[in-house]
Design a protein around this motif. Structure first.
Motif, PDB file in Angstrom:
ATOM      1  N   VAL A  58       0.842  -1.249  -0.001  1.00  0.00           N
ATOM      2  CA  VAL A  58      -0.103   0.044  -0.157  1.00  0.00           C
ATOM      3  C   VAL A  58       0.827   1.079  -0.127  1.00  0.00           C
ATOM      4  CG1 VAL A  58      -1.609   1.290   1.361  1.00  0.00           C
ATOM      5  CG2 VAL A  58      -2.109  -1.186   1.166  1.00  0.00           C
ATOM      6  N   GLY A  59       1.849   1.559   0.681  1.00  0.00           N
ATOM      7  CA  GLY A  59       2.731   2.686   0.769  1.00  0.00           C
ATOM      8  C   GLY A  59       3.231   3.012  -0.239  1.00  0.00           C
ATOM      9  N   CYS A  60       3.801   1.984  -0.846  1.00  0.00           N
ATOM     10  CA  CYS A  60       4.564   2.109  -2.370  1.00  0.00           C
ATOM     11  C   CYS A  60       3.567   2.531  -3.284  1.00  0.00           C
ATOM     12  CB  CYS A  60       5.358   0.655  -2.752  1.00  0.00           C
ATOM     13  SG  CYS A  60       6.281   1.124  -4.093  1.00  0.00           S
ATOM     14  N   ALA A  61       2.470   1.880  -3.405  1.00  0.00           N
ATOM     15  CA  ALA A  61       1.505   2.123  -4.486  1.00  0.00           C
ATOM     16  C   ALA A  61       0.872   3.495  -4.219  1.00  0.00           C
ATOM     17  CB  ALA A  61       0.299   1.040  -4.498  1.00  0.00           C
ATOM     18  N   LEU A  62       0.644   3.886  -2.900  1.00  0.00           N
ATOM     19  CA  LEU A  62       0.276   5.424  -2.643  1.00  0.00           C
ATOM     20  C   LEU A  62       1.285   6.317  -3.281  1.00  0.00           C
ATOM     21  CD1 LEU A  62      -1.329   4.898   0.832  1.00  0.00           C
ATOM     22  CD2 LEU A  62      -2.529   5.635  -1.174  1.00  0.00           C
ATOM     23  N   LEU A  63       2.295   6.179  -2.955  1.00  0.00           N
ATOM     24  CA  LEU A  63       3.539   7.075  -3.405  1.00  0.00           C
ATOM     25  C   LEU A  63       3.567   7.027  -4.932  1.00  0.00           C
ATOM     26  CD1 LEU A  63       5.857   9.026  -3.211  1.00  0.00           C
ATOM     27  CD2 LEU A  63       7.303   6.975  -2.748  1.00  0.00           C
ATOM     28  N   LEU A  64       3.509   5.790  -5.634  1.00  0.00           N
ATOM     29  CA  LEU A  64       3.432   5.937  -7.183  1.00  0.00           C
ATOM     30  C   LEU A  64       2.289   6.713  -7.591  1.00  0.00           C
ATOM     31  CD1 LEU A  64       4.695   2.033  -7.622  1.00  0.00           C
ATOM     32  CD2 LEU A  64       5.741   4.068  -8.577  1.00  0.00           C
ATOM     33  N   GLN A  65       0.959   6.227  -6.894  1.00  0.00           N
ATOM     34  CA  GLN A  65      -0.199   7.014  -7.314  1.00  0.00           C
ATOM     35  C   GLN A  65       0.095   8.540  -7.356  1.00  0.00           C
ATOM     36  OE1 GLN A  65      -4.075   5.702  -6.613  1.00  0.00           O
ATOM     37  NE2 GLN A  65      -3.957   7.390  -4.915  1.00  0.00           N
ATOM     38  N   ALA A  66       0.486   9.086  -6.153  1.00  0.00           N
ATOM     39  CA  ALA A  66       0.729  10.536  -5.961  1.00  0.00           C
ATOM     40  C   ALA A  66       1.914  11.206  -7.037  1.00  0.00           C
ATOM     41  CB  ALA A  66       1.366  10.557  -4.590  1.00  0.00           C
ATOM     42  N   LEU A  67       2.576  10.395  -7.383  1.00  0.00           N
ATOM     43  CA  LEU A  67       3.722  11.161  -8.465  1.00  0.00           C
ATOM     44  C   LEU A  67       2.833  10.795  -9.770  1.00  0.00           C
ATOM     45  CD1 LEU A  67       6.821   8.834  -7.329  1.00  0.00           C
ATOM     46  CD2 LEU A  67       6.593  11.404  -7.243  1.00  0.00           C
ATOM     47  N   ARG A  68       2.204   9.937 -10.058  1.00  0.00           N
ATOM     48  CA  ARG A  68       1.485   9.832 -11.332  1.00  0.00           C
ATOM     49  C   ARG A  68       0.504  11.148 -11.391  1.00  0.00           C
ATOM     50  NH1 ARG A  68      -3.087   6.887 -12.408  1.00  0.00           N
ATOM     51  NH2 ARG A  68      -2.570   5.419 -10.714  1.00  0.00           N
ATOM     52  N   TYR A 122       0.820  -0.647  -9.932  1.00  0.00           N
ATOM     53  CA  TYR A 122       0.788   0.609  -9.792  1.00  0.00           C
ATOM     54  C   TYR A 122       2.050   1.305 -10.414  1.00  0.00           C
ATOM     55  CZ  TYR A 122      -3.630   1.733  -7.864  1.00  0.00           C
ATOM     56  OH  TYR A 122      -5.010   1.838  -7.619  1.00  0.00           O
ATOM     57  N   ALA A 123       3.140   0.393 -10.487  1.00  0.00           N
ATOM     58  CA  ALA A 123       4.371   1.062 -11.230  1.00  0.00           C
ATOM     59  C   ALA A 123       4.014   0.888 -12.807  1.00  0.00           C
ATOM     60  CB  ALA A 123       5.407  -0.020 -10.868  1.00  0.00           C
ATOM     61  N   ALA A 124       3.164  -0.158 -13.107  1.00  0.00           N
ATOM     62  CA  ALA A 124       2.919  -0.327 -14.393  1.00  0.00           C
ATOM     63  C   ALA A 124       2.062   0.923 -14.811  1.00  0.00           C
ATOM     64  CB  ALA A 124       2.093  -1.591 -14.917  1.00  0.00           C
ATOM     65  N   ARG A 125       0.976   1.299 -14.120  1.00  0.00           N
ATOM     66  CA  ARG A 125       0.077   2.335 -14.284  1.00  0.00           C
ATOM     67  C   ARG A 125       0.996   3.926 -14.705  1.00  0.00           C
ATOM     68  NH1 ARG A 125      -5.120   2.196 -12.911  1.00  0.00           N
ATOM     69  NH2 ARG A 125      -5.931   0.344 -11.617  1.00  0.00           N
ATOM     70  N   PHE A 126       2.029   3.816 -13.741  1.00  0.00           N
ATOM     71  CA  PHE A 126       2.790   4.911 -13.662  1.00  0.00           C
ATOM     72  C   PHE A 126       3.870   5.043 -15.185  1.00  0.00           C
ATOM     73  CE2 PHE A 126       6.718   7.344 -12.757  1.00  0.00           C
ATOM     74  CZ  PHE A 126       6.473   8.661 -12.209  1.00  0.00           C
ATOM     75  N   VAL A 127       4.173   3.890 -15.508  1.00  0.00           N
ATOM     76  CA  VAL A 127       4.945   3.735 -16.725  1.00  0.00           C
ATOM     77  C   VAL A 127       3.922   4.201 -17.813  1.00  0.00           C
ATOM     78  CG1 VAL A 127       6.062   2.076 -18.076  1.00  0.00           C
ATOM     79  CG2 VAL A 127       6.715   2.419 -15.771  1.00  0.00           C
ATOM     80  N   ASN A 128       2.949   3.392 -17.710  1.00  0.00           N
ATOM     81  CA  ASN A 128       1.814   3.663 -19.025  1.00  0.00           C
ATOM     82  C   ASN A 128       1.684   5.161 -19.130  1.00  0.00           C
ATOM     83  OD1 ASN A 128       0.163   2.902 -20.995  1.00  0.00           O
ATOM     84  ND2 ASN A 128      -1.479   2.258 -19.672  1.00  0.00           N
ATOM     85  N   SER A 129       1.326   5.768 -18.027  1.00  0.00           N
ATOM     86  CA  SER A 129       0.925   6.982 -18.218  1.00  0.00           C
ATOM     87  C   SER A 129       2.082   7.946 -18.728  1.00  0.00           C
ATOM     88  CB  SER A 129       0.562   7.645 -16.678  1.00  0.00           C
ATOM     89  OG  SER A 129       0.265   8.931 -16.675  1.00  0.00           O
ATOM     90  N   MET A 130       3.078   7.639 -17.999  1.00  0.00           N
ATOM     91  CA  MET A 130       4.569   8.496 -18.714  1.00  0.00           C
ATOM     92  C   MET A 130       4.705   8.139 -20.243  1.00  0.00           C
ATOM     93  SD  MET A 130       7.639   8.194 -15.922  1.00  0.00           S
ATOM     94  CE  MET A 130       8.622   9.154 -17.014  1.00  0.00           C
ATOM     95  N   ALA A 131       4.225   6.845 -20.605  1.00  0.00           N
ATOM     96  CA  ALA A 131       4.581   6.549 -22.240  1.00  0.00           C
ATOM     97  C   ALA A 131       3.537   7.192 -23.033  1.00  0.00           C
ATOM     98  CB  ALA A 131       4.400   5.192 -22.299  1.00  0.00           C
ATOM     99  N   THR A 132       2.844   8.018 -22.679  1.00  0.00           N
ATOM    100  CA  THR A 132       1.654   8.967 -23.502  1.00  0.00           C
ATOM    101  C   THR A 132       2.461  10.081 -23.823  1.00  0.00           C
ATOM    102  OG1 THR A 132      -0.177   8.292 -22.089  1.00  0.00           O
ATOM    103  CG2 THR A 132      -0.282   9.959 -23.452  1.00  0.00           C
ATOM    104  N   HIS A 133       3.852  10.349 -23.594  1.00  0.00           N
ATOM    105  CA  HIS A 133       4.309  11.469 -23.843  1.00  0.00           C
ATOM    106  C   HIS A 133       5.726  10.869 -24.651  1.00  0.00           C
ATOM    107  CE1 HIS A 133       2.163  14.005 -21.113  1.00  0.00           C
ATOM    108  NE2 HIS A 133       2.065  13.132 -20.500  1.00  0.00           N
TER     109      HIS A 133
END
Length: 348
Positions: A58-68, A122-133
């Motif tokens: 949960v802690g890591c996922a929350l941080l990844l979500q906040a960064l995204r 949530y790491a994959a969500r972060f990467v996928n969102s970044m890959a839009t750019h």
């Protein structure tokens, strides 16, 4: 429409204050606006530490979500770009570690191949969102990121959120030729064909179906991609399990984008003499004519070009040298326009 010389034709402000509003100085382009600055070194340290913590992820996922959300939900384009550029400049995902002697101890592997599925998702969500750019895609092309993502994808079971997010990242990166090379070598052509065969028995979500079909089409623009499909077809028995039959079935999909990508993939594949000969043996021309009768005018024109290629009297294989020596794929029309509603991490 597309013709014989155009195999890739399918290629998937700040608010101005009103006169009554108080004059608020707008942030300079590239500034962070009202966002607080971050110590990226500490953020990366926390990601690595939290990714191994026994708290259910949960802690890591929350941080990844906040960064995204920090770059997804920025108040202005300039702010979002500044955040994204800051992430890339500070190597937020630890991509640099992939070039070290032991990449599996680095941050990128620790997040994407984490034993806790919540962290990986949530790491994959972060990467996928970044890959839009586009700039982020270039960042992800370095030091083995694509190979790592391919390994994660191939290791996924079922149409999970993790698989969807990794698939989305790879499809967006498949606009780049270097990434296409890694994906073809990594076995994604065979994987995509198997997933699409399974789709005919157990339907995929719209998201997965669009992205798998678009990914396969992009990879089939390359000579090596076509060769991989031909190799797969050599071991197939029966028309029902034939890769070409599967792709032609998708040419009648109710999803117009899927149909478009399937048309493009079939057109590209039929440029291979071996695949074209196999199509003639299975009387694919009759099937294509049936599909054409049930299609709208714009798709009928596309199918006419495919038929023209199939029944061509030329026996020599169409040359793919141009497509293997040209630029990256046109990014404006080969990425599915699919937006997935986000799911929040609930703490506790």
């Amino acid at each position: 429409d597309f013709g014989d010389d155009d195999a890739s034709a399918f290629q998937a402000e700040p608010k101005v204050p009103s006169p009554e509003s108080p004059r608020v100085p707008r942030p300079l382009a590239g500034s962070m606006g009202s966002l607080a600055s971050l110590d990226m070194g500490l953020v990366k340290r926390d990601l690595l530490e939290l990714s191994g913590r026994d708290d259910g992820g949960v802690g890591c996922a929350l941080l990844l979500q906040a960064l995204r959300w920090r770059f997804e939900k920025g108040l202005s384009f300039q702010t979002r770009q500044a955040v994204l550029h800051g992430y890339i400049r500070n190597d937020i995902l630890g991509v640099g570690s992939l070039g070290s002697g032991d990449p599996e101890r680095g941050l990128f592997y620790s997040l994407l191949k984490n034993s806790n599925p919540l962290v990986s998702e949530y790491a994959a969500r972060f990467v996928n969102s970044m890959a839009t750019h586009g700039r982020a895609r270039r960042y992800l092309l370095g030091r083995g990121c694509i190979k790592c993502l391919c390994n994660v994808l191939l290791g996924c079971d079922g149409d999970s959120i993790l698989r969807q997010q990794v698939l989305g990242s790879l499809q967006k990166c498949s606009l780049k030729r270097a990434a296409q090379d890694d994906m073809i070598k990594g076995g994604l052509v065979r994987w995509a064909l198997e997933v699409l065969k399974e789709h005919l028995r157990d339907p995929l979500t719209d998201y997965s179906l669009e992205y798998v079909t678009a990914l396969l089409m992009n990879l089939c623009l390359r000579t090596e991609g076509k060769k991989k499909v031909e190799e797969c077809m050599e071991g197939e028995e029966g028309e029902e399990k034939n890769s070409l039959t599967v792709m032609m079935a998708l040419m009648e999909s109710q999803n117009m984008q899927v149909r478009q990508y399937a048309n493009g993939a079939v057109y590209g594949l039929l440029q291979r003499v071996g695949i074209r000969e196999r199509a003639v043996e299975m009387r694919a021309d009759d099937k294509l004519r049936e599909i054409s009768k049930r299609s709208k005018p714009n798709f009928r024109r596309q199918i006419a070009f495919i038929l023209g290629l199939l029944i061509s009297s030329a026996q020599e294989e169409a040359s793919d040298n141009e497509e293997d020596e040209g630029d990256d794929v046109d990014e404006s029309s080969v990425t599915p326009d699919v937006v997935r509603e986000d799911e929040r991490v609930e703490e506790g």
